[in-house]
Write a protein that holds these residues in place. Sequence first.
Motif, PDB file in Angstrom:
ATOM      1  N   ALA A 216      33.995  40.027  38.718  1.00  0.00           N
ATOM      2  CA  ALA A 216      35.553  40.322  38.900  1.00  0.00           C
ATOM      3  C   ALA A 216      36.459  39.084  39.133  1.00  0.00           C
ATOM      4  O   ALA A 216      37.369  39.105  38.790  1.00  0.00           O
ATOM      5  CB  ALA A 216      35.492  41.398  40.011  1.00  0.00           C
ATOM      6  N   ALA A 217      35.952  38.217  40.041  1.00  0.00           N
ATOM      7  CA  ALA A 217      36.714  37.114  40.406  1.00  0.00           C
ATOM      8  C   ALA A 217      37.076  36.274  39.025  1.00  0.00           C
ATOM      9  O   ALA A 217      37.934  35.755  38.753  1.00  0.00           O
ATOM     10  CB  ALA A 217      36.143  36.478  41.288  1.00  0.00           C
ATOM     11  N   THR A 218      35.793  36.087  38.099  1.00  0.00           N
ATOM     12  CA  THR A 218      35.871  35.522  37.008  1.00  0.00           C
ATOM     13  C   THR A 218      36.966  35.774  36.080  1.00  0.00           C
ATOM     14  O   THR A 218      37.649  35.044  35.394  1.00  0.00           O
ATOM     15  CB  THR A 218      34.713  35.426  36.418  1.00  0.00           C
ATOM     16  OG1 THR A 218      33.482  34.841  37.113  1.00  0.00           O
ATOM     17  CG2 THR A 218      34.606  34.915  34.967  1.00  0.00           C
ATOM     18  N   SER A 219      37.068  37.342  35.995  1.00  0.00           N
ATOM     19  CA  SER A 219      38.074  37.745  34.956  1.00  0.00           C
ATOM     20  C   SER A 219      39.548  37.195  35.225  1.00  0.00           C
ATOM     21  O   SER A 219      40.455  37.027  34.450  1.00  0.00           O
ATOM     22  CB  SER A 219      38.079  39.353  34.850  1.00  0.00           C
ATOM     23  OG  SER A 219      38.344  39.892  36.001  1.00  0.00           O
ATOM     24  N   VAL A 220      39.878  37.265  36.534  1.00  0.00           N
ATOM     25  CA  VAL A 220      41.220  36.800  36.994  1.00  0.00           C
ATOM     26  C   VAL A 220      41.312  35.256  36.890  1.00  0.00           C
ATOM     27  O   VAL A 220      42.349  34.692  36.549  1.00  0.00           O
ATOM     28  CB  VAL A 220      41.248  37.294  38.635  1.00  0.00           C
ATOM     29  CG1 VAL A 220      42.681  36.543  39.110  1.00  0.00           C
ATOM     30  CG2 VAL A 220      41.470  38.710  38.565  1.00  0.00           C
ATOM     31  N   GLY A 221      40.263  34.538  37.160  1.00  0.00           N
ATOM     32  CA  GLY A 221      40.283  33.157  37.187  1.00  0.00           C
ATOM     33  C   GLY A 221      40.345  32.483  35.687  1.00  0.00           C
ATOM     34  O   GLY A 221      41.159  31.914  35.361  1.00  0.00           O
ATOM     35  N   MET A 222      39.793  33.445  34.773  1.00  0.00           N
ATOM     36  CA  MET A 222      40.134  33.135  33.143  1.00  0.00           C
ATOM     37  C   MET A 222      41.556  33.298  32.928  1.00  0.00           C
ATOM     38  O   MET A 222      42.129  32.287  31.996  1.00  0.00           O
ATOM     39  CB  MET A 222      39.031  34.093  32.412  1.00  0.00           C
ATOM     40  CG  MET A 222      37.829  33.616  32.446  1.00  0.00           C
ATOM     41  SD  MET A 222      36.688  34.442  31.141  1.00  0.00           S
ATOM     42  CE  MET A 222      36.903  36.102  31.659  1.00  0.00           C
ATOM     43  N   ILE A 223      42.180  34.341  33.276  1.00  0.00           N
ATOM     44  CA  ILE A 223      43.759  34.742  32.954  1.00  0.00           C
ATOM     45  C   ILE A 223      44.465  33.293  33.263  1.00  0.00           C
ATOM     46  O   ILE A 223      45.482  33.089  32.906  1.00  0.00           O
ATOM     47  CB  ILE A 223      43.972  36.007  33.354  1.00  0.00           C
ATOM     48  CG1 ILE A 223      43.151  37.190  32.885  1.00  0.00           C
ATOM     49  CG2 ILE A 223      45.447  36.188  33.144  1.00  0.00           C
ATOM     50  CD1 ILE A 223      43.007  37.030  31.378  1.00  0.00           C
ATOM     51  N   ILE A 224      44.202  33.283  34.683  1.00  0.00           N
ATOM     52  CA  ILE A 224      45.122  32.159  35.424  1.00  0.00           C
ATOM     53  C   ILE A 224      44.838  30.740  34.462  1.00  0.00           C
ATOM     54  O   ILE A 224      45.610  29.880  34.179  1.00  0.00           O
ATOM     55  CB  ILE A 224      44.567  31.903  36.769  1.00  0.00           C
ATOM     56  CG1 ILE A 224      45.032  33.170  37.509  1.00  0.00           C
ATOM     57  CG2 ILE A 224      45.171  30.557  37.251  1.00  0.00           C
ATOM     58  CD1 ILE A 224      44.413  32.998  39.062  1.00  0.00           C
ATOM     59  N   ALA A 225      43.717  30.366  34.229  1.00  0.00           N
ATOM     60  CA  ALA A 225      43.281  29.122  33.293  1.00  0.00           C
ATOM     61  C   ALA A 225      43.949  29.109  32.154  1.00  0.00           C
ATOM     62  O   ALA A 225      44.368  28.023  31.708  1.00  0.00           O
ATOM     63  CB  ALA A 225      41.753  28.974  33.410  1.00  0.00           C
TER      64      ALA A 225
END
Length: 293
Positions: free
Chosen positions: A147-156
């Motif tokens: 779940a954290a990964t999905s948010v990190g990808m958008i930020i990146a």
Amino acid sequence: MIAKTGEELLEICNKYNISLGEYALRFEIEEKGLTREEVVEKMRKNLKVMISAANEGMEKEVYSVSGLIGGDAFKIHNYIKKGGALTGDVTNMAMAMALSSSEVNASMGKIVACPTAGSCGILPAVILSAGNKLGLDEDGLINGLFAATSVGMIIALNATLAGAEGGCQAECGSASAMGAAAVVEMMGGTPEMSLNAAAIVIKNVLGLVCDPVAGLVEIPCAKRNAQGAITALCMADMVMAGVASKIPFDDTVSAMYKVGKSLPESLRETALGGIAITKEGLKLKEQVFGKEK
């Protein structure tokens, strides 16, 4: 099925009735051509490294190579054992774990850079302390990481994760936002609620500079990891109570990127500003590297 914005991420999750964690898992399967089992096992390995780094500094005093930081995770863990902590065991455990990973990193130990080495303590601390409180098993923790990964990808994709480019808001801020979103999902919240938590976190850290003393990822980085972990947990609770962000997640990410670009070079990991050039900051630099000729 690739989301480039938070809005697109929510559309996909709603269309297929999936969680943020499931989205990230499917994304990895599609991008890498791996099986579901292979992707989950890769994340399980990451989790094990996180657990080790988050616990090492609590079990024994770990000091950085420079000697600037160390032993703080051990102190907080002992403080928890005594009982009576003002903010409770969950928050104190999160602080101890965040500091532990930071100390392990600075001692040249093994960590998971999530999303960066400088912010490596936040996500493990949040996932593990929340998971323990919620009684989740290993698979539940792994889903939180996805779940954290999905948010990190958008930020990146839309901003930056590098302190040298966007200040500490881009490193510890992004890690904290990822953690908040993950905890909301771990608590049974919706993808929209998770992005609300991430958005509130980002709003709270806008403008956070990167000013490492002596140019090392130690002071104030370690304690900012502890603060980032607490922020993530508190904002998750805020959202689960029914509070929503008035500013959408995508807007906060855009703002973070623009603010980061506006920061002077001296406040973007160069150790030329902020606390790095205070009287004590310069004294500590001299302690590590000696006097400049």
